[in-house]
Motif scaffolding. Structure first.
Motif, mmCIF file in Angstrom:
data_model
loop_
_atom_site.group_PDB
_atom_site.id
_atom_site.type_symbol
_atom_site.label_atom_id
_atom_site.label_comp_id
_atom_site.label_asym_id
_atom_site.label_seq_id
_atom_site.Cartn_x
_atom_site.Cartn_y
_atom_site.Cartn_z
ATOM 1 N N LEU A 25 -7.300 9.789 4.474
ATOM 2 C CA LEU A 25 -6.169 9.308 3.687
ATOM 3 C C LEU A 25 -6.686 8.233 2.739
ATOM 4 O O LEU A 25 -7.247 7.222 3.182
ATOM 5 N N VAL A 67 -5.508 5.442 0.321
ATOM 6 C CA VAL A 67 -4.261 4.701 0.115
ATOM 7 C C VAL A 67 -4.490 3.601 -0.925
ATOM 8 O O VAL A 67 -5.205 2.624 -0.660
ATOM 9 N N PHE A 77 1.391 4.464 1.145
ATOM 10 C CA PHE A 77 1.110 5.510 2.121
ATOM 11 C C PHE A 77 1.890 6.771 1.757
ATOM 12 O O PHE A 77 2.879 6.703 1.003
ATOM 13 N N CYS A 117 -3.614 0.251 -2.994
ATOM 14 C CA CYS A 117 -2.853 -0.960 -2.699
ATOM 15 C C CYS A 117 -2.875 -1.884 -3.907
ATOM 16 O O CYS A 117 -3.907 -2.024 -4.572
ATOM 17 N N THR A 164 -8.309 -0.215 -2.540
ATOM 18 C CA THR A 164 -8.074 1.127 -2.002
ATOM 19 C C THR A 164 -8.554 1.149 -0.558
ATOM 20 O O THR A 164 -9.686 0.745 -0.260
ATOM 21 N N CYS A 187 0.835 -1.196 0.000
ATOM 22 C CA CYS A 187 0.000 0.000 0.000
ATOM 23 C C CYS A 187 0.876 1.256 0.000
ATOM 24 O O CYS A 187 1.833 1.356 0.776
#
Length: 496
Positions: free
Chosen positions: A173, A175, A40, A177, A155, A38
């Motif tokens: 957030l 993120v 970040f 993946c 996601t 993922c």
């Protein structure tokens, strides 16, 4: 609030194809632990994802294959949690958007599985585990052959909250993946055979693009058809408008419905789906203690809300049918009208594994459009209870004389999974109320005693079911629980 599954590859139980009725038969359980990376903001982190669901063991052509009991559990490593705590986050909720590949006979389509997970505490070690659940699209195969469902992109959307109860900066957030190279994401294989009623099945047409949650990668005539969950598709026709506040980051909008059992009538009246708009209050930290292997958290929160139906503080008018005096069929329209705002008090004790939410409301019951044995009875425009419906419960915390009190409970099971009600996830609420005498009923003659005798009295139960709310004050709706104009997409069903 942790859930840990055994480390295993995707397992499915396959049954032989047996032509039969146009139904999906038997079931098989999928439980796949997958490896993702993922992205970040601070860099990529490995993330474990466990997907569990129940599929039919086999199906006939033209049958809607409905994955059930779907959960997507995501385990964040300590490094990812550290990124969140650097934002001053103490807890965070999560939503998941898992793309699944549905394939059969060389054709394929994509179905988006949406899930919502309650907030979990963020600790220095041990990572964080989210268990997201939600309805997912159905799949229909128009021809015979094995149909496979495979997990693809993911996601993860996080909504961190500070110790004081406020939003972090940024408030959400998103993120993305991707599956690790070589990872096998097979969730299930469903053998599909021709139905007896259709010995020569015609090729299915491609799915239209108006089904929410579905996106097609290929478009041959034999591609499996994807249909959005019915609850989301029915939103525009089964619930009133409920547009949430977009100016306050703590604003929520949610649909609720339920039943009220009237003791004297020996039956239940439906409370139609209604809109509630809420502004969450700040969290008050009563206790927090973090030490190796232990996280103790006790939070209190006071929020306010109001009913909203076409700009008025009330529920939509709803039909009620009962037998006056036990033998005379009577129909009426009932409406609950609020005297003021809703008071919402939440108490979450992570250590005790228990949470309580009390919702207090001052509501008047109004009756109109009355018919007795099919004959209209003119009750006038002001037929209502003389005072608010109020709680009459053995519990002192729920025993009042001027408002109704509903309780929603959240409990952590032996499997460490939280179940029940919270303001941010919805769920069941219940209470016991007294209906006051009626006043203002009738034109030319006082009919109030008729309704007082037939309806008023104690020990009437109320059970409501709140849907997952739309976080209307957040620009990017992380769970896709909001429509484009910030209305809830989740419409609950009434509970008895």
């Amino acid at each position: 609030m942790r859930s840990r599954g055994a480390v295993a590859a995707a397992t499915v139980v396959l049954a032989a194809i047996v032509p039969g009725a146009d139904v999906a038969l038997g079931d098989q359980r999928a439980d796949a632990e997958l490896a993702y990376t993922c992205a970040f903001p601070g860099g990529p982190h490995p993330v474990k994802v466990q997907v569990a669901a129940r599929f039919p063991a086999r199906a006939a052509t033209g049958t809607a294959i409905r994955p059930a009991e779907v959960t997507t559990s995501v385990t964040l490593p300590d490094a990812a949690v550290a990124e969140l705590t650097r934002l001053r986050a103490a807890t965070t909720g999560a939503t998941t958007r898992l793309t699944t590949e549905v394939a059969q006979n060389g054709a394929s389509a994509q179905a988006l599985w949406l899930g919502t997970a309650p907030a979990v505490p963020l600790t220095p070690s041990g990572g964080a585990v989210f268990r997201a659940t939600g309805e997912v699209p159905t799949v229909t195969a128009g021809s015979a052959g094995d149909l496979t469902v495979t997990a693809a992109g993911l996601t993860l959307v996080l909504r961190p909250v500070t110790t004081e109860g406020g939003a972090t900066d940024p408030a959400t957030l998103s993120v993305p993946c991707t599956p690790d190279p070589g990872a096998k994401g097979l969730l299930a294989t469903v053998p599909v055979g021709a139905a007896i009623s259709s010995p020569s099945p015609t090729p299915s047409t491609s799915a239209t693009g108006d089904a929410a949650g579905a996106e097609h990668r290929t478009d041959p005539e034999s591609a499996p058809r994807i249909a959005a969950p019915k609850a989301r598709a029915a939103a525009a026709t089964t619930a009133p408008r409920c547009q949430g506040d977009t100016t306050n980051p703590l604003a929520l909008a949610a649909y609720t419905t339920g039943y009220s059992n009237v003791t004297k009538l020996g039956g239940a009246s439906l409370i139609p789906v209604f809109c509630a708009k809420v502004v969450q209050g700040p969290n008050q930290l009563k206790r927090i203690e973090v030490r190796p292997g232990v996280f103790e958290l006790h939070l209190l929160q006071n929020s306010v809300g109001r009913l909203d139906y076409e700009g008025r503080a009330q529920t939509p008018p709803g039909p009620a049918t009962f037998l006056t005096f036990g033998f005379m069929p009577t129909t009426a329209t009932m409406t609950l009208e609020a005297n003021g705002p809703l008071s919402i008090e939440s108490d979450l004790n992570n250590t005790a594994g228990h949470g309580e939410t009390y919702i207090r409301a001052s509501l008047m019951l109004r009756i109109s459009d009355v018919k007795v044995n099919g004959t209209p009875l003119d009750v006038g425009p002001n037929c209502r209870t003389a005072g608010p419906v109020y709680s009459s419960d053995p519990d002192p915390a729920r025993n009042t004389k001027d408002h109704m009190v509903l309780l929603g409970e959240l409990k952590k099971g032996t499997d460490t999974v939280w179940r029940g009600y919270s303001l941010s996830r919805g769920g069941p609420l219940d209470g016991t109320v007294t209906i006051p005498p009626f006043t203002g009923c009738g034109v030319g003659e006082d009919l109030s005693p008729l309704f007082t005798t037939a309806v008023s009295g104690p020990s009437n139960t109320v059970k409501q079911n709140q849907g997952a709310p739309c976080a209307s004050g957040i620009e990017d709706d992380p769970a896709q629980l909001c429509t484009a104009d910030k209305q809830p997409t989740t419409i609950p069903t009434p509970l008895r």
